[in-house]
Design a protein around this motif. Structure first.
Motif, short mmCIF file in Angstrom:
data_model
loop_
_atom_site.label_atom_id
_atom_site.label_comp_id
_atom_site.label_asym_id
_atom_site.label_seq_id
_atom_site.Cartn_x
_atom_site.Cartn_y
_atom_site.Cartn_z
N MET A 1 105.07 35.91 64.53
CA MET A 1 103.99 36.72 63.83
C MET A 1 104.51 37.08 62.41
O MET A 1 105.39 37.69 62.33
CB MET A 1 103.26 37.72 64.75
CG MET A 1 102.58 38.58 64.03
SD MET A 1 101.98 40.08 65.13
CE MET A 1 100.35 39.57 65.65
N PRO A 2 103.57 36.86 61.56
CA PRO A 2 104.05 37.04 60.09
C PRO A 2 103.90 38.70 59.91
O PRO A 2 103.01 39.32 60.43
CB PRO A 2 103.06 36.43 59.26
CG PRO A 2 101.88 36.06 60.15
CD PRO A 2 102.37 35.84 61.63
N GLU A 3 104.83 39.18 59.21
CA GLU A 3 104.76 40.35 58.86
C GLU A 3 103.80 40.91 57.89
O GLU A 3 103.65 40.10 56.63
CB GLU A 3 106.15 40.97 58.32
CG GLU A 3 106.38 42.58 58.34
CD GLU A 3 107.85 43.00 57.98
OE1 GLU A 3 108.07 43.80 57.05
OE2 GLU A 3 108.75 42.23 58.51
N ARG A 4 103.10 42.19 57.79
CA ARG A 4 101.98 42.23 56.96
C ARG A 4 102.57 42.84 55.70
O ARG A 4 103.59 43.46 55.56
CB ARG A 4 101.17 43.50 57.32
CG ARG A 4 100.39 43.80 56.58
CD ARG A 4 99.18 44.83 56.90
NE ARG A 4 98.36 45.50 55.68
CZ ARG A 4 97.28 45.97 55.97
NH1 ARG A 4 96.69 45.97 56.91
NH2 ARG A 4 96.40 46.27 54.71
N VAL A 5 101.95 42.20 54.47
CA VAL A 5 102.19 42.54 53.25
C VAL A 5 101.48 43.53 52.61
O VAL A 5 100.33 43.27 52.61
CB VAL A 5 102.44 41.21 52.21
CG1 VAL A 5 102.78 41.68 50.64
CG2 VAL A 5 103.16 39.99 53.03
N TRP A 6 102.06 44.74 52.20
CA TRP A 6 101.13 45.94 51.80
C TRP A 6 100.97 45.82 50.38
O TRP A 6 101.87 45.60 49.68
CB TRP A 6 101.76 47.17 52.13
CG TRP A 6 102.13 47.51 53.73
CD1 TRP A 6 103.34 47.24 54.50
CD2 TRP A 6 101.01 48.01 54.50
NE1 TRP A 6 102.87 47.74 55.74
CE2 TRP A 6 101.56 48.21 55.91
CE3 TRP A 6 99.77 48.38 54.51
CZ2 TRP A 6 100.85 48.53 57.10
CZ3 TRP A 6 99.07 48.89 55.70
CH2 TRP A 6 99.55 49.05 56.93
N SER A 7 99.76 46.03 50.07
CA SER A 7 99.40 46.37 48.33
C SER A 7 99.91 47.57 48.12
O SER A 7 100.14 48.44 48.93
CB SER A 7 97.92 46.04 48.30
OG SER A 7 97.22 47.07 48.78
N GLU A 8 100.41 47.60 46.71
CA GLU A 8 100.61 48.88 46.24
C GLU A 8 99.62 50.03 46.53
O GLU A 8 99.74 51.21 46.80
CB GLU A 8 101.07 48.70 44.62
CG GLU A 8 101.44 49.84 44.02
CD GLU A 8 101.74 49.93 42.74
OE1 GLU A 8 102.06 50.91 41.79
OE2 GLU A 8 101.69 48.73 41.97
N LYS A 9 98.38 49.67 46.14
CA LYS A 9 97.14 50.69 46.58
C LYS A 9 97.26 51.16 47.96
O LYS A 9 97.20 52.44 48.33
CB LYS A 9 95.91 49.97 46.40
CG LYS A 9 94.80 50.79 46.48
CD LYS A 9 93.59 50.27 46.18
CE LYS A 9 92.34 51.02 46.19
NZ LYS A 9 91.02 50.29 45.96
N ASP A 10 97.56 50.45 49.03
CA ASP A 10 97.79 50.73 50.48
C ASP A 10 98.98 51.60 50.61
O ASP A 10 98.82 52.58 51.28
CB ASP A 10 98.01 49.52 51.32
CG ASP A 10 96.79 48.61 51.45
OD1 ASP A 10 95.40 49.40 51.36
OD2 ASP A 10 96.59 47.57 51.71
N LEU A 11 100.21 51.22 49.81
CA LEU A 11 101.38 52.18 49.91
C LEU A 11 101.13 53.51 49.47
O LEU A 11 101.40 54.56 50.04
CB LEU A 11 102.60 51.29 49.40
CG LEU A 11 102.89 50.09 50.05
CD1 LEU A 11 103.87 49.49 49.11
CD2 LEU A 11 103.46 50.41 51.41
N VAL A 12 100.35 53.70 48.29
CA VAL A 12 100.18 54.80 47.84
C VAL A 12 99.28 55.67 48.92
O VAL A 12 99.43 56.83 48.85
CB VAL A 12 99.60 54.72 46.41
CG1 VAL A 12 99.05 56.04 45.71
CG2 VAL A 12 100.51 54.17 45.18
N ARG A 13 98.32 54.82 49.22
CA ARG A 13 97.27 55.57 50.13
C ARG A 13 97.98 56.37 51.38
O ARG A 13 97.80 57.39 51.70
CB ARG A 13 96.11 54.87 50.57
CG ARG A 13 95.02 55.45 51.47
CD ARG A 13 93.88 54.42 51.84
NE ARG A 13 93.35 54.14 50.42
CZ ARG A 13 92.96 52.87 50.08
NH1 ARG A 13 93.39 51.80 51.05
NH2 ARG A 13 92.32 52.48 49.10
#
Length: 52
Positions: A1-13
């Protein structure tokens, strides 16, 4: 299963939510257990976030 890649906006949130939980415990309630119940997280998660 591929690991999710978080966007910068998601990480900040996510980081802002964690900070809000930590600040609530410190400034508003003064009670970790009550804060965790309010936000629906475990105390283990709270203390993991605090350690980070």
């Amino acid at each position: 299963m591929p690991e999710r890649v978080w966007s910068e906006k998601d990480l900040v949130r996510r980081a802002n939510r964690r900070l809000a939980v930590l600040r609530h415990a410190e400034e508003v309630s003064g009670n970790v257990a009550a804060t965790c119940r309010y936000y629906g997280i475990s105390r283990n998660i709270f203390y993991r976030w605090k350690r980070r």
